[in-house]
Design a protein around this motif. Structure first.
Motif, PDB file in Angstrom:
ATOM      1  N   ARG A  83       0.644  -1.007  -0.134  1.00 48.24           N
ATOM      2  CA  ARG A  83       0.231  -0.200   0.200  1.00 48.24           C
ATOM      3  C   ARG A  83       0.670   1.573  -0.141  1.00 48.24           C
ATOM      4  O   ARG A  83       1.848   1.447   0.265  1.00 48.24           O
ATOM      5  CB  ARG A  83      -0.220  -0.091   0.996  1.00 48.24           C
ATOM      6  CG  ARG A  83      -1.975  -1.027   1.093  1.00 48.24           C
ATOM      7  CD  ARG A  83      -3.101  -0.867   2.446  1.00 48.24           C
ATOM      8  NE  ARG A  83      -2.688  -0.413   4.273  1.00 48.24           N
ATOM      9  CZ  ARG A  83      -3.165  -0.711   4.739  1.00 48.24           C
ATOM     10  NH1 ARG A  83      -4.412  -0.703   5.064  1.00 48.24           N
ATOM     11  NH2 ARG A  83      -2.334  -0.066   5.878  1.00 48.24           N
ATOM     12  N   SER A  84       0.347   2.110  -0.839  1.00 49.29           N
ATOM     13  CA  SER A  84       1.081   3.653  -0.990  1.00 49.29           C
ATOM     14  C   SER A  84       0.839   4.209   0.531  1.00 49.29           C
ATOM     15  O   SER A  84      -0.087   4.000   0.748  1.00 49.29           O
ATOM     16  CB  SER A  84       0.761   5.325  -1.713  1.00 49.29           C
ATOM     17  OG  SER A  84       1.188   5.325  -1.948  1.00 49.29           O
ATOM     18  N   ASN A 139      -4.504   0.827  -4.494  1.00 46.61           N
ATOM     19  CA  ASN A 139      -4.488   2.004  -6.306  1.00 46.61           C
ATOM     20  C   ASN A 139      -3.027   1.764  -6.387  1.00 46.61           C
ATOM     21  O   ASN A 139      -2.588   0.960  -7.291  1.00 46.61           O
ATOM     22  CB  ASN A 139      -5.407   2.324  -6.369  1.00 46.61           C
ATOM     23  CG  ASN A 139      -6.928   2.259  -6.511  1.00 46.61           C
ATOM     24  OD1 ASN A 139      -7.368   0.964  -6.453  1.00 46.61           O
ATOM     25  ND2 ASN A 139      -8.391   2.881  -6.095  1.00 46.61           N
ATOM     26  N   GLU A 140      -3.056   2.954  -5.465  1.00 44.14           N
ATOM     27  CA  GLU A 140      -0.936   3.884  -5.877  1.00 44.14           C
ATOM     28  C   GLU A 140      -0.288   2.702  -5.511  1.00 44.14           C
ATOM     29  O   GLU A 140       0.785   2.105  -6.775  1.00 44.14           O
ATOM     30  CB  GLU A 140      -0.827   4.184  -4.674  1.00 44.14           C
ATOM     31  CG  GLU A 140      -2.045   5.924  -4.699  1.00 44.14           C
ATOM     32  CD  GLU A 140      -1.400   6.550  -6.331  1.00 44.14           C
ATOM     33  OE1 GLU A 140      -0.351   6.333  -6.820  1.00 44.14           O
ATOM     34  OE2 GLU A 140      -1.753   6.916  -7.374  1.00 44.14           O
ATOM     35  N   GLU A 160      -0.437  -0.797  -6.143  1.00 48.96           N
ATOM     36  CA  GLU A 160      -0.355  -1.973  -7.222  1.00 48.96           C
ATOM     37  C   GLU A 160       0.155  -1.088  -8.475  1.00 48.96           C
ATOM     38  O   GLU A 160       0.674  -2.258  -8.385  1.00 48.96           O
ATOM     39  CB  GLU A 160      -1.778  -1.722  -7.862  1.00 48.96           C
ATOM     40  CG  GLU A 160      -2.550  -3.170  -6.807  1.00 48.96           C
ATOM     41  CD  GLU A 160      -2.334  -4.733  -6.843  1.00 48.96           C
ATOM     42  OE1 GLU A 160      -2.250  -5.215  -8.462  1.00 48.96           O
ATOM     43  OE2 GLU A 160      -2.893  -4.987  -5.651  1.00 48.96           O
ATOM     44  N   ASN A 161       0.377   0.258  -8.465  1.00 44.60           N
ATOM     45  CA  ASN A 161       1.170   0.358  -9.155  1.00 44.60           C
ATOM     46  C   ASN A 161       3.303   0.517  -9.028  1.00 44.60           C
ATOM     47  O   ASN A 161       3.461   0.207 -10.000  1.00 44.60           O
ATOM     48  CB  ASN A 161       1.585   2.190 -10.054  1.00 44.60           C
ATOM     49  CG  ASN A 161      -0.264   1.808 -10.344  1.00 44.60           C
ATOM     50  OD1 ASN A 161      -0.861   2.015 -11.065  1.00 44.60           O
ATOM     51  ND2 ASN A 161      -1.008   3.622 -10.136  1.00 44.60           N
ATOM     52  N   LEU A 162       2.941   0.348  -7.769  1.00 50.07           N
ATOM     53  CA  LEU A 162       4.141   0.613  -6.803  1.00 50.07           C
ATOM     54  C   LEU A 162       4.948  -1.230  -7.503  1.00 50.07           C
ATOM     55  O   LEU A 162       5.703  -0.869  -7.429  1.00 50.07           O
ATOM     56  CB  LEU A 162       3.688   0.897  -6.341  1.00 50.07           C
ATOM     57  CG  LEU A 162       4.063   2.081  -5.714  1.00 50.07           C
ATOM     58  CD1 LEU A 162       3.901   2.092  -4.124  1.00 50.07           C
ATOM     59  CD2 LEU A 162       5.355   2.622  -6.249  1.00 50.07           C
ATOM     60  N   LYS A 163       3.925  -1.743  -7.158  1.00 51.59           N
ATOM     61  CA  LYS A 163       4.038  -3.309  -7.091  1.00 51.59           C
ATOM     62  C   LYS A 163       4.364  -4.044  -8.900  1.00 51.59           C
ATOM     63  O   LYS A 163       5.307  -4.587  -8.681  1.00 51.59           O
ATOM     64  CB  LYS A 163       2.831  -4.153  -7.202  1.00 51.59           C
ATOM     65  CG  LYS A 163       3.075  -5.656  -6.895  1.00 51.59           C
ATOM     66  CD  LYS A 163       1.809  -6.803  -6.666  1.00 51.59           C
ATOM     67  CE  LYS A 163       2.146  -7.918  -6.684  1.00 51.59           C
ATOM     68  NZ  LYS A 163       0.456  -8.505  -6.224  1.00 51.59           N
ATOM     69  N   LYS A 164       3.715  -3.259  -9.389  1.00 50.96           N
ATOM     70  CA  LYS A 164       4.499  -3.552 -10.638  1.00 50.96           C
ATOM     71  C   LYS A 164       5.396  -2.679 -11.165  1.00 50.96           C
ATOM     72  O   LYS A 164       5.699  -3.506 -12.199  1.00 50.96           O
ATOM     73  CB  LYS A 164       2.542  -2.857 -11.899  1.00 50.96           C
ATOM     74  CG  LYS A 164       1.799  -3.243 -12.226  1.00 50.96           C
ATOM     75  CD  LYS A 164       0.498  -3.171 -12.908  1.00 50.96           C
ATOM     76  CE  LYS A 164      -0.973  -3.169 -12.172  1.00 50.96           C
ATOM     77  NZ  LYS A 164      -1.769  -2.724 -13.667  1.00 50.96           N
ATOM     78  N   ASP A 165       5.392  -1.715 -10.975  1.00 49.88           N
ATOM     79  CA  ASP A 165       6.963  -1.582 -10.880  1.00 49.88           C
ATOM     80  C   ASP A 165       8.423  -2.153 -10.056  1.00 49.88           C
ATOM     81  O   ASP A 165       9.439  -2.010 -10.474  1.00 49.88           O
ATOM     82  CB  ASP A 165       6.825   0.077 -10.491  1.00 49.88           C
ATOM     83  CG  ASP A 165       8.595   1.079 -11.035  1.00 49.88           C
ATOM     84  OD1 ASP A 165       9.040   0.670 -12.090  1.00 49.88           O
ATOM     85  OD2 ASP A 165       9.108   1.743  -9.945  1.00 49.88           O
ATOM     86  N   SER A 170       8.808  -5.230 -12.247  1.00 49.32           N
ATOM     87  CA  SER A 170       9.712  -5.339 -13.937  1.00 49.32           C
ATOM     88  C   SER A 170      11.380  -5.461 -12.905  1.00 49.32           C
ATOM     89  O   SER A 170      12.024  -5.756 -13.665  1.00 49.32           O
ATOM     90  CB  SER A 170       9.047  -4.208 -13.886  1.00 49.32           C
ATOM     91  OG  SER A 170       9.636  -3.552 -14.799  1.00 49.32           O
ATOM     92  N   GLN A 213      11.331   3.491  -4.504  1.00 50.80           N
ATOM     93  CA  GLN A 213       9.952   3.800  -4.407  1.00 50.80           C
ATOM     94  C   GLN A 213       9.090   2.628  -3.376  1.00 50.80           C
ATOM     95  O   GLN A 213       8.541   2.639  -2.364  1.00 50.80           O
ATOM     96  CB  GLN A 213      10.469   2.343  -5.753  1.00 50.80           C
ATOM     97  CG  GLN A 213      10.291   2.597  -7.011  1.00 50.80           C
ATOM     98  CD  GLN A 213       8.724   3.774  -7.562  1.00 50.80           C
ATOM     99  OE1 GLN A 213       8.379   3.928  -6.828  1.00 50.80           O
ATOM    100  NE2 GLN A 213       8.268   3.843  -8.616  1.00 50.80           N
TER     101      GLN A 213
END
Length: 298
Positions: free
Chosen positions: A3-4, A156-157, A159-164, A167, A293
């Protein structure tokens, strides 16, 4: 699940009598630091508000702003200062008695209730004491709604951090595999360089093959990065598993990144190879981006 640590949430309540607005925002902070800004009349409910947040296991510097409007018809009430009224009335009687002693024929107009009521301090306007027990559930429900929206944004934020992060760890895993592939070549190159150097210094018949083998064995031990590569694989696996763990995972992820950085530094010191040195620099660059991050993760 990350979680952000940053986020925003708001909620409103309005039933015509009371109007409540709640806004929440958070920024990065290693620990939880909650600040509640609200009207002083609601201050007795601050502990209850903090208890709502405790259910969500939040971190970061959290600011809560609460607006409150009381639209009830009985916001004000009038009160009579009976002691002051009696004092005024007694004083008037005393004045009348005194004047009559001086002027027996003096006449006075009767003092009406409106006259008495007009005297300063007789009738006062007071704020009605708020019924906090009535307001409490309305306020806490609104705080809960705002917190739900706040947490949803953080997820939601996250989830975006997780994807990054997935990668970037994938990039690191690929670089580690390239190092694993390149590692055996270092010893062969060292042996060839050693033989070439000895040829230039000694006659070919004077070269002791056993000595070359011994030197290569010593260097192989010094250059061995097998353990570091195995631990890097393990750290990458733990990092991925942690990304799918519930709760506050930021500190654990930071620890794993520190361990990966330590293994990378050891590989750099043993590299003795231009390609591996280049790959190590790339890994350290990705680790630094990952560290930045995860500062945003609870």
């Amino acid at each position: 699940m990350p979680r952000s640590m940053t986020g925003f949430g708001s909620a409103q309540f309005d039933d015509g009598t009371y109007k409540i607005g709640v806004e929440m925002k958070a920024v990065n902070n290693r620990y939880r630091d909650v600040s509640v800004r609200m009207p002083s009349v609601l201050r007795p409910l601050e502990t209850d508000i903090i208890n709502v947040l405790n259910k969500y296991n939040l971190r970061g510097k959290i600011d809560i702003f609460i607006n409150f409007v009381n639209n009830s018809d009985n916001k004000k009430q009038l009160s009579v200062d009976k002691d002051l009224l009696a004092a005024y009335y007694n004083s008037l009687q005393e004045i009348e008695a005194t004047v009559k002693k001086l002027h027996k024929k003096a006449k006075f107009d009767k003092v009406s209730l409106l006259d008495l009521a007009a005297y300063p301090g007789i009738i006062n306007e007071e704020d009605v004491q708020l019924n906090l027990e009535e307001i409490k559930p309305l306020l806490l429900n609104t705080v809960t709604e705002a917190t739900d929206a706040f947490v949803k944004m953080k997820i939601n934020e996250g989830e975006n951090l997780k994807k990054d992060l997935i990668s970037r760890t994938g990039v690191i895993a690929n670089l580690v595999q390239q190092i694993r592939t390149a590692a055996p070549e270092r010893l062969e190159n060292y042996r060839a360089h050693l033989v070439e150097t000895l040829h230039s210094l000694l006659a070919e018949t004077d070269i002791d093959e056993n000595r070359i083998i011994q030197e290569c064995a010593i260097m192989a031990d010094k250059m061995d990065i097998t353990e570091e590569l195995v631990r890097m694989d393990s750290h990458l696996q733990q990092f991925g598993e942690t990304l799918n763990t519930e709760g506050n995972i930021g500190r654990k992820m930071d620890f794993i990144v520190q361990e990966m950085n330590r293994e990378t530094n050891t590989m750099a010191s043993k590299a003795n190879n231009a390609l591996i040195a280049k790959l190590v620099v790339e890994i350290k660059g990705e680790l630094e981006k990952i560290r930045e991050q995860i500062q945003n993760i609870e």
